[in-house]
Design an enzyme around this catalytic site. Sequence first.
Site, PDB file in Angstrom:
ATOM      1  N   MET A  89       0.849  -1.179   0.000  1.00 29.95           N
ATOM      2  CA  MET A  89       0.000   0.000   0.000  1.00 29.95           C
ATOM      3  C   MET A  89       0.886   1.230   0.000  1.00 29.95           C
ATOM      4  SD  MET A  89      -1.469  -0.149   3.858  1.00 29.95           S
ATOM      5  CE  MET A  89      -2.612   1.140   3.463  1.00 29.95           C
ATOM      6  N   CYS A  90       0.399   2.228  -0.669  1.00 28.05           N
ATOM      7  CA  CYS A  90       1.201   3.434  -0.757  1.00 28.05           C
ATOM      8  C   CYS A  90       0.282   4.602  -1.027  1.00 28.05           C
ATOM      9  CB  CYS A  90       2.221   3.313  -1.874  1.00 28.05           C
ATOM     10  SG  CYS A  90       3.270   4.730  -1.969  1.00 28.05           S
ATOM     11  N   LEU A  91       0.057   5.379  -0.027  1.00 26.78           N
ATOM     12  CA  LEU A  91      -0.766   6.550  -0.272  1.00 26.78           C
ATOM     13  C   LEU A  91      -0.534   7.550   0.841  1.00 26.78           C
ATOM     14  CD1 LEU A  91      -4.450   5.892   0.695  1.00 26.78           C
ATOM     15  CD2 LEU A  91      -2.567   4.546   1.468  1.00 26.78           C
TER      16      LEU A  91
ATOM     17  N   LEU B 545       3.136   4.537  -7.535  1.00 25.77           N
ATOM     18  CA  LEU B 545       2.899   4.941  -6.160  1.00 25.77           C
ATOM     19  C   LEU B 545       3.965   4.401  -5.223  1.00 25.77           C
ATOM     20  CD1 LEU B 545      -0.943   4.466  -5.924  1.00 25.77           C
ATOM     21  CD2 LEU B 545       0.329   6.576  -6.155  1.00 25.77           C
TER      22      LEU B 545
END
Lengths: 153, 577
Positions: A89-91, B545
């Site tokens: 996850m990356c945000l 991302l």
Amino acid sequence: MSAGAKKRIMKEYGECMAETPAGMKINFDEQNMTKWEVLMDGPDGSVYAGGHFKLEIIFPNEYPFKPPVVSFRTKIYHPNVSNDDKGSMCLGLLRPDEWKPPNKVVAVLRLIQSLMVEPNIDDAIEPSIANEYKENRKEFEKNAKDWVKRYAK
Amino acid sequence: MSAESINIITIDFPDPDRTETIDDHFDPLPVRSSEKLLHLIPDHELSNHQLQSNESFYFPVPNIQTLSSKGVERGDDPYGLLYIPALQTDECRDSEKQYVPQNATRLANLPANSGYALIAVAPWFSPLCMKEYFATARNEPVKAFIVYQPNPNSTAVPPETNDQAWALNDGGSWQYNNQFPTYAVPGASGYLIASKMSDYSGNMSTVPYGDSLKDQFEESDYVRLWAKVTADSGTQLPSLWVFLVIVLGLLILIIGATSFCMHVVQRRRRNALRRRVINGEVDLEALGVKRLTVPADYLTKLPVFAYLGESERGEKSMSQASTTVDAETSLKGVPLSRRSSAPEAPSTTRASAIFSQPTCPICLDDFEPNESQVRELPCRHIFHVDCIDPFLLNNSSLCPICKQSVLPPGYCPPKITNVMVRRERLISRRRTQNAPGHNHSPGNIVARLPGAYDSLRARVGRTSGGRRMFSAPTRTQSRPLDIEMTSGAPPVPAVQPAPTATVLPEIVAAPEPTRQNTAEECPPEPPSQYPQQRREWARQRALALLGNRHAPHDAEEEEQNRSRWRRGLHKIFPGFG
């Protein structure tokens, strides 16, 4: 990894121990302090309630100048978590250009908890799940609960 | 090196045994070293000894086939007196009689032990006898061997060297054993030479026109046949090779010219980029073109001082700060308090900056009053010297908190590389493409979004292999200003009158984390409804991302990660691809 980074991780671990956010347990290995294992309970009131999720936090060598890398080791049906064996996850603040050294792991963990309560659709990594969340909430909830039963018990 | 021509002429030379004095033009003294033999009759003196053509034999041999060019050096054409080498066995001597006139010039007909350069002549009538000829010739100062085929009527070019006619049943080793070249001439020429050799083998009175020659020369002189072989330069390549070499040469020329042009163009672009950087038109690091670092000498100019401790103003701020859990929240007090104090008074400024920033954001340790050495960046953020210096020296020139550059405006790194030029061009091209009014592609949602620039960021990042192209969004630079200008009271994050387009900094621990952020950071929509493409899009996006934990952080690193041939290609053709 520099001594400063180690010191900082130790310090953060101390802080986490002092006030662990509710529903979390952190496994910390003195030998390999750059890899944390976090057991996170699905927040009450969310579709993930009752599930136990294992997360992995890996600190890069450049920490705290680079963000830690968070990944779900337990499969989770969530728009912001990649639906593969990486569970990455990356945000938000985890993004390298958003990350700032003053941010702490606790903040990261809190962010993850809040994301489990309310996924961030606009920043989804799994667009299909995001779409489902947006357009067919019931189906999403069903799937998510299904996955909790299947993987996170 | 094949023979281009063999010229046979008749020469007169004095008997070395009779000559007492050394002749200027001709040195008949017996020479022991065979090296010198070649020079006994130098070219330029030849005319002195060559007989008048009307009373001598002159014969340019046609249709020569070179069987072996052993021992022929460039510019060192073999020449010598013609003779027939002796045979060893009686059978050969008997068979030879059919092909060679009885009294053709033998070694015995030449001045004894004179050591003159010789050219052997022999008919190739049987392999066995040929071996005997060669064996004899090897022991004599033979510079070349002329063979002729036994057919007296043949005038065509003799067969090539690998023809069966030249087989000696020794696997061709005779060509290597002989230290002299071997030339084949047509049978007719061979017979002619042999018969003339029989004419010119005796003393002056027996040779043709002997009477008239006696008037010109000493009677004891020798009149003999002499041959000179003109070998070609040997560099004459087969035409296919010539063609290939020309094509190759042309290719190299074209490549070289192109490379040169590209280098020139690239050099101009580098200079232009440098000019623009110095003029402040381009911010390399903000655009993500190049991760700059702070040079050590400039870093030392940044103020360092001991953390001062608290003042009454500080206590107010401290209490404010301590209520907030998040470190960054407290940091927002910095520009505020700075603004409210006079910027020209450094001590006040510092004090105010310090108490609003009680911990080092890097190590999270509290500053110890009057003890901790802190460095203040131009944006007024302070850090432990030990914490911030390595970062600025090695990682980035941006303040870790506000991403404002530490470097003075117009700072240009000493080296502008081609990679930087390429990226800068790529980015500016994207920007102009996506500028409003140029939105011609229907799938191009980016430009319609309010945060076109930021979405564009993601796109550019993705196109460059998941790398983040923009390490610091431009908006972060304006943020502190907004805060400063608009709020006068001690900082409460909620009272943020900045327009919504400005990102609130406290995405950190805020319960609703990325609402406002995403309004701007909104990613491009999934490109289409096809699952395949969507999956690919998702993957790309995930890469964009996540990506750069393993991704290179700098242009140079990226360059190093390229495969070797691509690096080479870029060296030759800078600005390519």
